[in-house]
Structures are given as C-alpha cells and as structure tokens.
Design an enzyme around this catalytic site. Sequence first.
Site, PDB file in Angstrom:
ATOM      1  N   ARG A  50     -20.016  22.121 -22.645  1.00 21.74           N
ATOM      2  CA  ARG A  50     -20.842  21.544 -21.574  1.00 21.74           C
ATOM      3  C   ARG A  50     -22.129  22.347 -21.391  1.00 21.74           C
ATOM      4  O   ARG A  50     -23.200  21.783 -21.164  1.00 21.74           O
ATOM      5  CB  ARG A  50     -20.050  21.482 -20.268  1.00 21.74           C
ATOM      6  CG  ARG A  50     -18.968  20.404 -20.295  1.00 21.74           C
ATOM      7  CD  ARG A  50     -18.139  20.396 -19.030  1.00 21.74           C
ATOM      8  NE  ARG A  50     -18.963  20.183 -17.845  1.00 21.74           N
ATOM      9  CZ  ARG A  50     -18.525  20.427 -16.599  1.00 21.74           C
ATOM     10  NH1 ARG A  50     -17.289  20.902 -16.417  1.00 21.74           N
ATOM     11  NH2 ARG A  50     -19.301  20.208 -15.565  1.00 21.74           N
ATOM     12  N   HIS A  55     -21.722  24.113  -6.365  1.00 17.88           N
ATOM     13  CA  HIS A  55     -20.585  24.327  -7.278  1.00 17.88           C
ATOM     14  C   HIS A  55     -20.956  25.264  -8.418  1.00 17.88           C
ATOM     15  O   HIS A  55     -20.277  25.279  -9.439  1.00 17.88           O
ATOM     16  CB  HIS A  55     -20.100  22.977  -7.831  1.00 17.88           C
ATOM     17  CG  HIS A  55     -19.580  22.076  -6.756  1.00 17.88           C
ATOM     18  ND1 HIS A  55     -19.446  20.715  -6.921  1.00 17.88           N
ATOM     19  CD2 HIS A  55     -19.178  22.338  -5.480  1.00 17.88           C
ATOM     20  CE1 HIS A  55     -18.982  20.182  -5.789  1.00 17.88           C
ATOM     21  NE2 HIS A  55     -18.819  21.144  -4.904  1.00 17.88           N
TER      22      HIS A  55
HETATM   23  C1  BV8 Z   1     -12.612  24.194  -1.388  1.00 19.66           C
HETATM   24  C2  BV8 Z   1     -17.635  22.541 -10.703  1.00 19.66           C
HETATM   25  C3  BV8 Z   1     -11.365  25.645   0.007  1.00 19.66           C
HETATM   26  C4  BV8 Z   1     -16.743  22.638 -11.893  1.00 19.66           C
HETATM   27  C5  BV8 Z   1     -16.621  20.975  -9.116  1.00 19.66           C
HETATM   28  C6  BV8 Z   1     -10.580  18.127   2.108  1.00 19.66           C
HETATM   29  C7  BV8 Z   1      -9.999  16.911   1.837  1.00 19.66           C
HETATM   30  C8  BV8 Z   1      -9.454  16.631   0.572  1.00 19.66           C
HETATM   31  C9  BV8 Z   1      -9.501  17.596  -0.437  1.00 19.66           C
HETATM   32  C10 BV8 Z   1     -10.073  18.806  -0.163  1.00 19.66           C
HETATM   33  C11 BV8 Z   1     -10.617  19.081   1.096  1.00 19.66           C
HETATM   34  N1  BV8 Z   1     -11.113  20.343   1.067  1.00 19.66           N
HETATM   35  C12 BV8 Z   1     -10.887  20.888  -0.156  1.00 19.66           C
HETATM   36  C13 BV8 Z   1     -10.258  19.967  -0.929  1.00 19.66           C
HETATM   37  C14 BV8 Z   1      -9.838  20.151  -2.317  1.00 19.66           C
HETATM   38  C15 BV8 Z   1     -10.980  19.868  -3.282  1.00 19.66           C
HETATM   39  C16 BV8 Z   1     -11.384  18.424  -3.249  1.00 19.66           C
HETATM   40  O1  BV8 Z   1     -12.342  18.061  -2.607  1.00 19.66           O
HETATM   41  N2  BV8 Z   1     -10.662  17.625  -4.005  1.00 19.66           N
HETATM   42  C17 BV8 Z   1     -10.995  16.214  -4.100  1.00 19.66           C
HETATM   43  C18 BV8 Z   1     -10.910  15.784  -5.559  1.00 19.66           C
HETATM   44  C19 BV8 Z   1     -10.060  15.432  -3.218  1.00 19.66           C
HETATM   45  N3  BV8 Z   1     -12.125  20.708  -2.997  1.00 19.66           N
HETATM   46  C20 BV8 Z   1     -12.158  21.966  -3.459  1.00 19.66           C
HETATM   47  O2  BV8 Z   1     -11.233  22.470  -4.081  1.00 19.66           O
HETATM   48  C21 BV8 Z   1     -13.399  22.781  -3.167  1.00 19.66           C
HETATM   49  N4  BV8 Z   1     -12.987  24.045  -2.667  1.00 19.66           N
HETATM   50  O3  BV8 Z   1     -12.741  23.370  -0.552  1.00 19.66           O
HETATM   51  O4  BV8 Z   1     -12.045  25.422  -1.214  1.00 19.66           O
HETATM   52  C22 BV8 Z   1     -11.136  27.100   0.062  1.00 19.66           C
HETATM   53  C23 BV8 Z   1     -11.615  27.814   1.169  1.00 19.66           C
HETATM   54  C24 BV8 Z   1     -11.372  29.165   1.246  1.00 19.66           C
HETATM   55  C25 BV8 Z   1     -10.677  29.831   0.218  1.00 19.66           C
HETATM   56  C26 BV8 Z   1     -10.241  29.117  -0.909  1.00 19.66           C
HETATM   57  C27 BV8 Z   1     -10.457  27.740  -0.986  1.00 19.66           C
HETATM   58  C28 BV8 Z   1     -14.173  23.057  -4.447  1.00 19.66           C
HETATM   59  C29 BV8 Z   1     -14.771  21.791  -4.969  1.00 19.66           C
HETATM   60  C30 BV8 Z   1     -15.685  22.094  -6.177  1.00 19.66           C
HETATM   61  C31 BV8 Z   1     -14.964  21.727  -7.464  1.00 19.66           C
HETATM   62  N5  BV8 Z   1     -15.885  21.914  -8.601  1.00 19.66           N
HETATM   63  N6  BV8 Z   1     -17.483  21.205 -10.104  1.00 19.66           N
HETATM   64  C32 BV8 Z   1     -17.192  21.722 -12.996  1.00 19.66           C
HETATM   65  O5  BV8 Z   1     -18.243  21.059 -12.897  1.00 19.66           O
HETATM   66  O6  BV8 Z   1     -16.454  21.690 -14.009  1.00 19.66           O
HETATM   67  S1  BV8 Z   1     -16.528  19.423  -8.451  1.00 19.66           S
HETATM   68  C33 BV8 Z   1     -17.046  18.230  -9.544  1.00 19.66           C
HETATM   69  O7  BV8 Z   1     -17.009  17.018  -8.793  1.00 19.66           O
HETATM   70  C34 BV8 Z   1     -18.485  18.330 -10.036  1.00 19.66           C
HETATM   71  O8  BV8 Z   1     -19.219  19.401  -9.481  1.00 19.66           O
HETATM   72  C35 BV8 Z   1     -19.090  17.049  -9.516  1.00 19.66           C
HETATM   73  O9  BV8 Z   1     -20.437  17.133  -9.271  1.00 19.66           O
HETATM   74  C36 BV8 Z   1     -18.304  16.911  -8.274  1.00 19.66           C
HETATM   75  C37 BV8 Z   1     -18.389  15.657  -7.508  1.00 19.66           C
HETATM   76  O10 BV8 Z   1     -18.407  14.624  -8.416  1.00 19.66           O
HETATM   77  P1  BV8 Z   1     -19.767  13.775  -8.474  1.00 19.66           P
HETATM   78  O11 BV8 Z   1     -20.916  14.716  -8.634  1.00 19.66           O
HETATM   79  O12 BV8 Z   1     -19.799  12.863  -7.315  1.00 19.66           O
HETATM   80  O13 BV8 Z   1     -19.601  13.040  -9.839  1.00 19.66           O
HETATM   81  P2  BV8 Z   1     -18.690  11.764 -10.085  1.00 19.66           P
HETATM   82  O14 BV8 Z   1     -18.569  11.606 -11.565  1.00 19.66           O
HETATM   83  O15 BV8 Z   1     -17.443  11.852  -9.257  1.00 19.66           O
HETATM   84  O16 BV8 Z   1     -19.549  10.563  -9.473  1.00 19.66           O
HETATM   85  C38 BV8 Z   1     -20.785  10.228 -10.065  1.00 19.66           C
HETATM   86  C39 BV8 Z   1     -21.411   9.202  -9.153  1.00 19.66           C
HETATM   87  O17 BV8 Z   1     -22.687   8.876  -9.699  1.00 19.66           O
HETATM   88  C40 BV8 Z   1     -20.607   7.910  -9.060  1.00 19.66           C
HETATM   89  O18 BV8 Z   1     -20.626   7.459  -7.723  1.00 19.66           O
HETATM   90  C41 BV8 Z   1     -21.420   6.955  -9.953  1.00 19.66           C
HETATM   91  O19 BV8 Z   1     -21.336   5.616  -9.475  1.00 19.66           O
HETATM   92  C42 BV8 Z   1     -22.811   7.471  -9.756  1.00 19.66           C
HETATM   93  N7  BV8 Z   1     -23.724   7.187 -10.861  1.00 19.66           N
HETATM   94  C43 BV8 Z   1     -23.436   6.953 -12.160  1.00 19.66           C
HETATM   95  N8  BV8 Z   1     -24.595   6.740 -12.841  1.00 19.66           N
HETATM   96  C44 BV8 Z   1     -25.603   6.877 -11.949  1.00 19.66           C
HETATM   97  C45 BV8 Z   1     -25.061   7.169 -10.692  1.00 19.66           C
HETATM   98  N9  BV8 Z   1     -25.818   7.363  -9.588  1.00 19.66           N
HETATM   99  C46 BV8 Z   1     -27.152   7.266  -9.737  1.00 19.66           C
HETATM  100  N10 BV8 Z   1     -27.758   6.993 -10.917  1.00 19.66           N
HETATM  101  C47 BV8 Z   1     -27.022   6.777 -12.034  1.00 19.66           C
HETATM  102  N11 BV8 Z   1     -27.629   6.505 -13.212  1.00 19.66           N
END
Ligand code: BV8
Length: 254
Positions: free
Chosen positions: A72, A125
């Site tokens: 990546r 992130h």
């Molecule tokens: C934390 C880095 C606490 C790595 C990434 C509350 C509720 C539920 C769950 C949780 C919560 N709090 C925490 C959680 C757990 C978890 C979480 O959210 N899970 C989800 C899946 C339910 N969160 C965490 O673990 C976070 N940590 O809260 O820690 C804590 C506190 C103290 C001590 C310890 C712990 C950490 C989250 C970060 C994870 N790392 N990335 C890597 O990249 O490999 S996240 C990863 O998802 C990427 O960074 C990415 O950017 C991110 C979000 O995804 P999107 O960017 O939205 O990308 P996606 O593909 O999903 O969507 C793309 C969109 O673009 C779509 O809508 C599509 O339609 C659109 N699109 C497509 N083409 C286009 C377009 N838009 C415009 N133009 C186009 N051409």
Amino acid sequence: MDDQTFAQPATALRDARSVVVLTGAGVSAESGIPTFRDTMEGLWASFDPQQLATPEAFARDPELVTRWYDHRRLGCAACEPNAGHLALARMEREICALGGSFTLLTQNVDGLHTRAGSTDPVELHGSVMTWRCSQTNRPVTPPPPPEPWPDFPPISPAGAPARPDVVWFGEALPETALERSFAALESCDLLLSVGTSSVVYPAAGFIELDAANGARTIEVNPQDTPMSSNVTWALRGKSAQILPRLIAEAFRAQ
Ligand code: BV8
C-alpha cells in the site's frame, strides 16, 4: 447535477467563518487508490482489510501485515492527488483569504492531501508512508519508493519488527489529532464530509457532534451513508467532480 443544487451549499461555504472538512478513502478513489471497503485487488483479494489492520494480526503474522502495508505504501507513492484533493487545497486558501479558519481532518493514510497543497491536515489514522519500531516507537525510515523493504517484517535497530505509523482498529487515535479535531469541530459553522462511509469511529461521530452544535453539513459521496440523515445538503457524486464545481460556484468572483 444542475447549478441550482450547488447554489445553497456554495453560499454557505463562501459565508462560513470556520470550516472543517472530514475526508475518507473515497476522496483518493480517483487517484487510483482502492477505498478501504472495496474488494481488495489481486494478491490481497482473499484478505479482509479490517482483519489485517489490527495489532493482533501484526502480532500473529508480522510478515504478512508488513508486506500488505508496504504494498500500500508503494501504491500510494505511485499515485497523484486528483482534482478533489486540489479543490480542498484551494478551499483552504480561499477561506483563509476571507479571514476564516479551515481545518482538514483525514482518515486517509496516503499523504495525498499534503502533496496537493493542503497545509496541515490532521491525519486521524496516521500515515502508511512513515514507519516506526514496534517496541521503542522510534522512527524507522523505509526505502524511498519505489523501493520495497528488503525483508519482511523489516527489523528495527532495536531488533524488533517495524510497523507502519497507522492507527489500527482497537488502537487509540493520536492525542494531538483528537485535540485538534474537537477544537475545530466545537467552533465550526460548516462541516463537509467527503468520501467516507461514516462507519469508523470516532471520526464517524464528528458529523453527529457538529449537527448537534448547530453547524450545517455538506456530504459529498456517490451514495447515502449512515450519517446522510444528519446532513443539511447531500451532493451525490464523485468528489473529483463535485468539489471543483462547489469551489467554482462559491468563489467564482474571487
Ligand atoms: C478507537 C488505518 C478506542 C489503518 C483505519 C464506537 C462504535 C462502534 C465501534 C467503535 C466505536 N469506537 C471504537 C470502535 C471500534 C472501531 C470502529 O469504529 N469500528 C467500526 C468498523 C465499527 N474504531 C477503532 O478501533 C478506532 N479506535 O476508537 O480506539 C481506544 C481508546 C483508548 C485506548 C484504546 C482504544 C480506530 C479506528 C481507525 C482504524 N484504522 N485506518 C489502515 O488504513 O489500514 S480505519 C479505515 O477505515 C481507513 O482509515 C478508512 O479511511 C477508514 C474509514 O473508511 P472510509 O475512509 O470511509 O473508506 P470506505 O472504503 O469505508 O468508504 C469509502 C467511501 O467513499 C464510501 O462511502 C464510497 O461510497 C465513497 N466513494 C467511493 N468513490 C468515491 C467516493 N466518494 C467520493 N468520490 C468517489 N470517487
């Protein structure tokens, strides 16, 4: 989309005194970087990114995880910012020239906002372009792209595997990134959410937070997201097309 669709959000953007933009992987899609939840290409098609982007996966198989991240890293380095990134860099200049404040929060780890001219994006992130020792957290410099790491996992001077400077699932976001985000969100009167599926927290919660604070919100995405019901204006389409039109409409007189 007709010009009428852009009229109100463009006026809100021009009149805003404090703008926050939140971007996700969608803003880099037109640079050729697969979004996070797209099917992964080729070699990685059989892996779930959410399973690989965790400390547990790294502990279990540091070779596999560092190979994926180096793939990546080199992929991102080979891509160029697109018209959407460039439009956001211009938006920052225009808002600041009018005496307003502008903060860019990105979930992306590809470094393209900086390469497009955004001055100081908050990388919520982290970044796949920089790496560190998994034991001492000291920086470990990867070979300059397009050179891959010579060995997997790369071993730091301290003798431990090196890891990318990204925030994995289950890891806390950097304190400074959170502080800058909440400070900007508290005072903003316009939030743009661009190219994110709005499912990863805490970033996904920023839109709800701002809607509750009375800020108006613009969502730029080809499709609805779980946050769409909270936004003031939804501009449906690709960010590389939508953002330049929004900027042209908002700042055409400038
Ligand atoms: C934390 C880095 C606490 C790595 C990434 C509350 C509720 C539920 C769950 C949780 C919560 N709090 C925490 C959680 C757990 C978890 C979480 O959210 N899970 C989800 C899946 C339910 N969160 C965490 O673990 C976070 N940590 O809260 O820690 C804590 C506190 C103290 C001590 C310890 C712990 C950490 C989250 C970060 C994870 N790392 N990335 C890597 O990249 O490999 S996240 C990863 O998802 C990427 O960074 C990415 O950017 C991110 C979000 O995804 P999107 O960017 O939205 O990308 P996606 O593909 O999903 O969507 C793309 C969109 O673009 C779509 O809508 C599509 O339609 C659109 N699109 C497509 N083409 C286009 C377009 N838009 C415009 N133009 C186009 N051409």
